[in-house]
Design a protein around this motif. Structure first.
Motif, PDB file in Angstrom:
ATOM      1  N   VAL A  33       9.580   8.075  -5.913  1.00 20.90           N
ATOM      2  CA  VAL A  33       8.243   8.536  -5.700  1.00 20.90           C
ATOM      3  C   VAL A  33       7.978   9.260  -4.510  1.00 20.90           C
ATOM      4  N   ARG A  34       8.458   8.649  -3.414  1.00 20.32           N
ATOM      5  CA  ARG A  34       8.018   8.830  -2.131  1.00 20.32           C
ATOM      6  C   ARG A  34       8.790  10.101  -1.475  1.00 20.32           C
ATOM      7  N   ARG A  35      10.127  10.230  -2.111  1.00 20.33           N
ATOM      8  CA  ARG A  35      11.235  11.173  -1.560  1.00 20.33           C
ATOM      9  C   ARG A  35      10.561  12.591  -1.480  1.00 20.33           C
ATOM     10  N   PRO A  36       9.930  13.246  -2.456  1.00 18.36           N
ATOM     11  CA  PRO A  36       9.424  14.390  -2.282  1.00 18.36           C
ATOM     12  C   PRO A  36       8.313  14.618  -1.120  1.00 18.36           C
ATOM     13  N   PHE A  37       7.459  13.664  -0.863  1.00 16.42           N
ATOM     14  CA  PHE A  37       6.449  13.520   0.231  1.00 16.42           C
ATOM     15  C   PHE A  37       7.474  13.814   1.631  1.00 16.42           C
ATOM     16  N   LEU A  38       8.555  12.907   1.711  1.00 15.02           N
ATOM     17  CA  LEU A  38       9.275  13.224   2.869  1.00 15.02           C
ATOM     18  C   LEU A  38       9.783  14.616   3.323  1.00 15.02           C
ATOM     19  N   TYR A  39      10.501  15.241   2.122  1.00 16.08           N
ATOM     20  CA  TYR A  39      10.681  16.639   2.167  1.00 16.08           C
ATOM     21  C   TYR A  39       9.584  17.387   2.260  1.00 16.08           C
ATOM     22  N   LEU A  40       8.504  17.184   1.891  1.00 17.23           N
ATOM     23  CA  LEU A  40       7.273  18.031   2.238  1.00 17.23           C
ATOM     24  C   LEU A  40       6.661  17.959   3.670  1.00 17.23           C
ATOM     25  N   GLY A  41       6.935  16.742   4.268  1.00 22.46           N
ATOM     26  CA  GLY A  41       6.670  16.573   5.865  1.00 22.46           C
ATOM     27  C   GLY A  41       7.823  17.303   6.382  1.00 22.46           C
ATOM     28  N   ALA A  42       9.074  17.176   6.128  1.00 21.78           N
ATOM     29  CA  ALA A  42      10.289  17.865   6.794  1.00 21.78           C
ATOM     30  C   ALA A  42      10.027  19.311   6.646  1.00 21.78           C
ATOM     31  N   LEU A  43       9.760  19.868   5.448  1.00 23.11           N
ATOM     32  CA  LEU A  43       9.629  21.377   5.260  1.00 23.11           C
ATOM     33  C   LEU A  43       8.592  21.861   6.406  1.00 23.11           C
ATOM     34  N   THR A  44       7.366  21.146   6.528  1.00 18.00           N
ATOM     35  CA  THR A  44       6.250  21.432   7.292  1.00 18.00           C
ATOM     36  C   THR A  44       6.868  21.757   8.729  1.00 18.00           C
ATOM     37  N   GLY A  45       7.463  20.582   8.999  1.00 19.23           N
ATOM     38  CA  GLY A  45       8.273  20.834  10.563  1.00 19.23           C
ATOM     39  C   GLY A  45       8.925  21.880  10.547  1.00 19.23           C
ATOM     40  N   PHE A  46       9.942  22.266   9.707  1.00 20.61           N
ATOM     41  CA  PHE A  46      10.968  23.082   9.760  1.00 20.61           C
ATOM     42  C   PHE A  46      10.095  24.636   9.726  1.00 20.61           C
ATOM     43  N   LEU A  63       2.284  14.523  13.860  1.00 18.01           N
ATOM     44  CA  LEU A  63       2.157  13.361  13.208  1.00 18.01           C
ATOM     45  C   LEU A  63       0.864  13.322  12.490  1.00 18.01           C
ATOM     46  N   ALA A  64      -0.126  13.843  13.003  1.00 15.05           N
ATOM     47  CA  ALA A  64      -1.507  13.743  12.496  1.00 15.05           C
ATOM     48  C   ALA A  64      -1.504  14.678  11.266  1.00 15.05           C
ATOM     49  N   THR A  65      -1.430  16.029  11.660  1.00 13.85           N
ATOM     50  CA  THR A  65      -1.246  16.929  10.521  1.00 13.85           C
ATOM     51  C   THR A  65      -0.646  16.674   9.370  1.00 13.85           C
ATOM     52  N   VAL A  66       0.788  16.306   9.637  1.00 11.12           N
ATOM     53  CA  VAL A  66       1.450  16.089   8.483  1.00 11.12           C
ATOM     54  C   VAL A  66       0.950  14.526   7.639  1.00 11.12           C
ATOM     55  N   PHE A  67       0.618  13.700   8.528  1.00  5.42           N
ATOM     56  CA  PHE A  67       0.054  12.403   7.794  1.00  5.42           C
ATOM     57  C   PHE A  67      -1.101  12.808   6.840  1.00  5.42           C
ATOM     58  N   ASN A  68      -2.198  13.631   7.456  1.00  5.68           N
ATOM     59  CA  ASN A  68      -3.143  14.179   6.723  1.00  5.68           C
ATOM     60  C   ASN A  68      -2.757  14.797   5.545  1.00  5.68           C
ATOM     61  N   THR A  69      -1.886  15.797   5.479  1.00  5.55           N
ATOM     62  CA  THR A  69      -1.379  16.553   4.245  1.00  5.55           C
ATOM     63  C   THR A  69      -0.780  15.713   3.313  1.00  5.55           C
ATOM     64  N   VAL A  70      -0.025  14.907   3.830  1.00  4.71           N
ATOM     65  CA  VAL A  70       0.893  14.215   2.679  1.00  4.71           C
ATOM     66  C   VAL A  70      -0.249  13.031   2.299  1.00  4.71           C
ATOM     67  N   ALA A  85       5.085  11.836   7.294  1.00  2.00           N
ATOM     68  CA  ALA A  85       4.917  11.711   5.777  1.00  2.00           C
ATOM     69  C   ALA A  85       5.361  10.304   5.239  1.00  2.00           C
ATOM     70  N   ARG A  86       6.585   9.856   6.103  1.00  2.00           N
ATOM     71  CA  ARG A  86       6.742   8.400   5.475  1.00  2.00           C
ATOM     72  C   ARG A  86       5.827   7.502   5.664  1.00  2.00           C
ATOM     73  N   LEU A  87       5.232   7.581   6.913  1.00  2.00           N
ATOM     74  CA  LEU A  87       3.887   6.456   7.092  1.00  2.00           C
ATOM     75  C   LEU A  87       2.977   6.908   6.315  1.00  2.00           C
ATOM     76  N   SER A  88       2.583   8.026   5.986  1.00  2.00           N
ATOM     77  CA  SER A  88       1.397   8.193   5.313  1.00  2.00           C
ATOM     78  C   SER A  88       1.644   7.880   3.732  1.00  2.00           C
ATOM     79  N   VAL A  89       2.962   8.283   3.306  1.00  5.17           N
ATOM     80  CA  VAL A  89       3.100   8.053   1.827  1.00  5.17           C
ATOM     81  C   VAL A  89       3.156   6.356   1.568  1.00  5.17           C
ATOM     82  N   THR A  90       3.646   5.812   2.552  1.00  2.31           N
ATOM     83  CA  THR A  90       3.764   4.383   2.405  1.00  2.31           C
ATOM     84  C   THR A  90       2.427   3.751   2.409  1.00  2.31           C
TER      85      THR A  90
END
Length: 302
Positions: free
Chosen positions: A222-235, A191-198, A292-297
């Motif tokens: 606008v926010r959808r690419p960031f969600l994919y960014l977080g999901a891809l990082t986790g994957f 959560l912390a790493t992806v949040f900071n990255t996004v 990513a959702r929390l951060s981008v929001t």
């Protein structure tokens, strides 16, 4: 439907492009998360692989029912039959140990022979020895049977020979708790790493996001690419963690194999089942998307 799919394909392409724009930071985040993921995966592998090892040690949990004095042979056989009837599914073997036989076994030990000669009569009671089957919670089953049999007429005392079981279950409980704490720590790191990255990505793309809004882009777009960014990082982190755990097992199994062979047993650590790893990976992907959702929001409100 085609429009929805095109939006998601666009968001995925944008997320991949943003990962390529910052290869070092993206790789660093993935490596940090994967290293954290590797530890609980290895812990789960050790925990699962230890179950067959416990069975190879051939340790049999036993309960001893000391019978009341002057219990007749007919009553003893009745108790044997009742144990078999009511608890047969949990019992591997049940046998009667007469007091004279028990005394003979003690006299066969030179350390006891001289002391037993001083006794005027045989003080030992008749006993029933019950060997339990293997189970996932042997200590709990043994305690439950002890409490039940203790209430039966003709049974003076039930002794639970399960100190080894308590130690084993205490160790396994400790490992499970440790894995649980590690899983929580991994979740926080993800959560912390992806949040900071996004957050950094959102600030970097601040002008691009503002322009997109001016031409009518929705918040979801606008926010959808960031969600994919977080999901891809986790994957990517999940795949790398599984690969690292698999590589780490090679030297570990070499060392453990030599150690186990010296005790005449076979023991090797294997990765958890593919379904468990898949579930674990899906959870990490979801955590990445949530972060990513929390951060981008929070950081695209400009």
């Amino acid at each position: 439907m085609n429009r929805w799919l095109s939006h998601h394909r666009y968001a995925l392409r944008v997320a991949l492009h943003r990962l390529r724009l910052h290869p070092f930071s993206s790789a660093a985040n993935i490596v940090i998360i994967s290293l954290m993921l590797t530890v609980p995966i290895l812990g789960a592998a050790v925990l699962e692989s230890s179950q067959p090892l416990a069975r190879q040690l051939a340790v049999t949990p036993e309960l001893t029912l000391f019978l009341a004095p002057h219990t007749s042979s007919a009553d003893q056989q009745t108790l044997l039959a009742r144990i078999q009837k009511e608890s047969g599914s949990k019992i591997n073997q049940v046998r009667l140990l007469p007091r004279d036989q028990a005394m003979a076994q003690l006299r066969a030990d030179p350390a006891w022979a001289q002391a037993l000669d001083a006794l005027p009569e045989n003080p030992l009671p008749d006993a029933i020895i019950v060997t339990l089957k293997d189970s996932t919670a042997p200590a709990q089953e043994a305690a439950a049977l002890t409490q039940t049999w203790q209430q039966w007429p003709g049974v003076a005392r039930v002794q639970m020979d399960s100190e080894w079981v308590r130690r084993l279950e205490s160790l396994l409980s400790f490992v499970r708790m440790g894995l649980g704490l590690l899983a929580i720590a991994v979740g926080i790191v993800v959560l912390a790493t992806v949040f900071n990255t996004v957050r950094l990505q959102a600030l970097t793309q601040r002008e691009e996001i503002a322009v997109a809004r001016l031409v009518g882009a929705t918040e979801s777009f606008v926010r959808r690419p960031f969600l994919y960014l977080g999901a891809l990082t986790g994957f990517a982190s999940s795949l790398l963690a599984i690969a690292l755990a698999d590589l780490a097992l090679i030297p570990l199994n070499t060392i453990l194999g030599n150690f186990a062979h010296s005790y005449g047993i076979q023991w090797a650590i294997h990765l958890p089942a593919s379904s468990d790893l898949l579930l674990w990976g899906i959870l990490i992907v979801i955590l990445g998307a949530v972060a990513a959702r929390l951060s981008v929001t929070r950081h695209t409100r400009f």
